[in-house]
Design an enzyme around this catalytic site. Structure first.
Site, mmCIF file in Angstrom:
data_model
loop_
_atom_site.group_PDB
_atom_site.id
_atom_site.type_symbol
_atom_site.label_atom_id
_atom_site.label_comp_id
_atom_site.label_asym_id
_atom_site.label_seq_id
_atom_site.Cartn_x
_atom_site.Cartn_y
_atom_site.Cartn_z
ATOM 1 N N ASP A 12 0.703 -1.038 0.117
ATOM 2 C CA ASP A 12 -0.012 0.033 0.001
ATOM 3 C C ASP A 12 0.780 1.317 0.040
ATOM 4 O O ASP A 12 0.509 2.238 0.556
ATOM 5 C CB ASP A 12 -0.960 -0.079 1.226
ATOM 6 C CG ASP A 12 -1.987 -1.239 0.986
ATOM 7 O OD1 ASP A 12 -2.458 -1.281 -0.155
ATOM 8 O OD2 ASP A 12 -2.138 -1.749 2.351
ATOM 9 N N ALA A 13 1.924 1.065 -0.758
ATOM 10 C CA ALA A 13 2.911 2.579 -0.870
ATOM 11 C C ALA A 13 2.367 3.564 -1.683
ATOM 12 O O ALA A 13 2.639 4.434 -1.629
ATOM 13 C CB ALA A 13 4.242 2.130 -1.210
ATOM 14 N N GLY A 14 1.507 3.257 -2.535
ATOM 15 C CA GLY A 14 0.951 4.062 -3.339
ATOM 16 C C GLY A 14 1.610 4.122 -4.854
ATOM 17 O O GLY A 14 1.582 5.266 -5.619
ATOM 18 N N LYS A 15 1.972 3.000 -5.404
ATOM 19 C CA LYS A 15 2.409 2.870 -6.560
ATOM 20 C C LYS A 15 1.580 3.450 -7.737
ATOM 21 O O LYS A 15 1.855 4.194 -8.636
ATOM 22 C CB LYS A 15 2.896 1.389 -6.926
ATOM 23 C CG LYS A 15 3.921 0.763 -6.059
ATOM 24 C CD LYS A 15 4.232 -0.471 -6.513
ATOM 25 C CE LYS A 15 3.133 -1.314 -6.485
ATOM 26 N NZ LYS A 15 2.316 -1.601 -5.231
ATOM 27 N N LYS A 37 0.794 -2.417 -16.590
ATOM 28 C CA LYS A 37 0.677 -3.154 -15.194
ATOM 29 C C LYS A 37 0.561 -4.567 -15.380
ATOM 30 O O LYS A 37 -0.500 -5.189 -15.814
ATOM 31 C CB LYS A 37 -0.749 -2.810 -14.659
ATOM 32 C CG LYS A 37 -1.330 -3.445 -13.315
ATOM 33 C CD LYS A 37 -0.428 -2.889 -12.089
ATOM 34 C CE LYS A 37 -0.807 -3.506 -11.001
ATOM 35 N NZ LYS A 37 -0.182 -2.924 -9.620
ATOM 36 N N GLU A 116 4.154 -0.484 -13.736
ATOM 37 C CA GLU A 116 3.934 -0.525 -12.141
ATOM 38 C C GLU A 116 4.117 -1.865 -11.650
ATOM 39 O O GLU A 116 3.358 -2.941 -12.616
ATOM 40 C CB GLU A 116 2.572 0.011 -12.148
ATOM 41 C CG GLU A 116 2.296 0.090 -10.307
ATOM 42 C CD GLU A 116 1.049 0.420 -10.138
ATOM 43 O OE1 GLU A 116 0.314 -0.053 -9.177
ATOM 44 O OE2 GLU A 116 0.053 0.737 -11.007
ATOM 45 N N ASN A 176 5.621 9.129 -0.938
ATOM 46 C CA ASN A 176 4.064 9.212 -1.001
ATOM 47 C C ASN A 176 3.453 9.177 0.421
ATOM 48 O O ASN A 176 3.591 8.295 1.153
ATOM 49 C CB ASN A 176 3.510 8.092 -1.755
ATOM 50 C CG ASN A 176 2.148 8.311 -1.739
ATOM 51 O OD1 ASN A 176 1.479 9.204 -1.997
ATOM 52 N ND2 ASN A 176 1.346 7.039 -1.745
ATOM 53 N N GLN A 177 2.928 10.434 0.981
ATOM 54 C CA GLN A 177 2.381 10.492 2.228
ATOM 55 C C GLN A 177 1.211 9.736 2.202
ATOM 56 O O GLN A 177 -0.200 10.233 2.049
ATOM 57 C CB GLN A 177 2.153 11.953 2.894
ATOM 58 C CG GLN A 177 1.686 12.044 4.095
ATOM 59 C CD GLN A 177 1.735 13.453 4.651
ATOM 60 O OE1 GLN A 177 1.839 14.579 3.903
ATOM 61 N NE2 GLN A 177 1.321 13.782 5.864
ATOM 62 N N PRO A 205 2.084 14.889 -1.446
ATOM 63 C CA PRO A 205 1.783 15.038 -0.038
ATOM 64 C C PRO A 205 0.239 14.586 0.165
ATOM 65 O O PRO A 205 -0.610 14.429 -1.116
ATOM 66 C CB PRO A 205 1.749 16.459 0.232
ATOM 67 C CG PRO A 205 1.484 17.182 -1.115
ATOM 68 C CD PRO A 205 2.491 16.002 -1.990
#
EC number: 6.3.3.3
Length: 227
Positions: A12-15, A37, A116, A176-177, A205
């Site tokens: 869940d890092a935000g790729k 993908k 990705e 990535n926040q 952000p």
């Protein structure tokens, strides 16, 4: 043609979020760009085929259109590790099959291809192989997305150490926040800037409205957008 592989510190890092923003950045600069993908689990049936929400986001953000099967050649319904989902579906994923699918993407006429990954860096594609071996074989420059939350220092440092041990060309990382309530966000960001061996490329952000990307010069240079 410029090609990049976007990986993350964990699932869940935000790729997808970051890859979408990068595709939109390229669109703003009038570049022909496409997202890829290769592996996706947690797919749903639509238009008589399995589709993945992340892959659809990449398609919407790209400036080059292609059929869904080209953008996401391996799609599985269960929201589990792709190699397990593939085994359950009777599908064998190999580096050769991924390279064949990647050739189809290269034929779509894009100047930029952003691939990705799935999950984190050390993603199995079978019982004996990992996605990072395919990335190395294709000699793809890598962008690491660091999900800014508790534990990100450990995840980021371990991931980069493994990349270095393999001789991977990681051009930099993007913060990535993902957690708006992260304690000591700035201190963690500063720690990563100090410790990671690769330059920071951008910061995304946290936002509940229009997503933003704070861009560093190094990203523009790698994407050849500085002229």
């Amino acid at each position: 043609m410029k090609e990049f592989f976007i990986t993350g510190t964990d699932t869940d890092a935000g790729k997808t979020h970051v890859t979408s923003l990068l595709l939109k950045l390229l669109a703003q600069h009038k570049k022909q760009a496409i997202g890829f993908k290769p592996l996706a689990s947690g797919c749903e049936m639509a238009f008589d085929q399995l589709v993945n929400a992340d892959a659809l986001i990449l398609m919407e953000s790209a400036t080059v259109s292609a059929k869904y099967d080209i953008i996401n050649p391996f799609a599985f319904a269960p929201a589990i590790a792709p190699h397990i989902a593939a085994e359950q579906a009777g599908v064998t994923i190999t580096a050769d099959k991924l390279s064949s699918a990647y050739k189809n993407v290269k034929q779509q006429g894009a100047d930029y291809i952003l691939t990705e990954g799935a999950g984190g860096w050390a993603l199995p594609i079978s019982n004996t192989d990992y996605l990072y071996n395919w990335v190395k074989a294709e000699q793809l420059p890598v962008i690491l997305v660091v999900g800014m939350k508790l534990g990100c220092l450990n995840h980021a440092l371990l991931t980069t150490a493994h990349m270095q041990s393999m001789g991977i060309n990681c051009i930099g990382w993007i913060a990535n926040q993902v957690d708006p309530n992260m304690d000591e966000y700035q201190a963690n960001l500063d720690s990563l800037k100090l410790r990671l061996p690769f330059p920071i490329l951008a910061i995304s952000p946290y936002s509940e409205q229009t997503p933003k990307l704070q861009i560093y010069k190094t990203l523009l240079e790698n994407f050849a957008l500085n002229t």
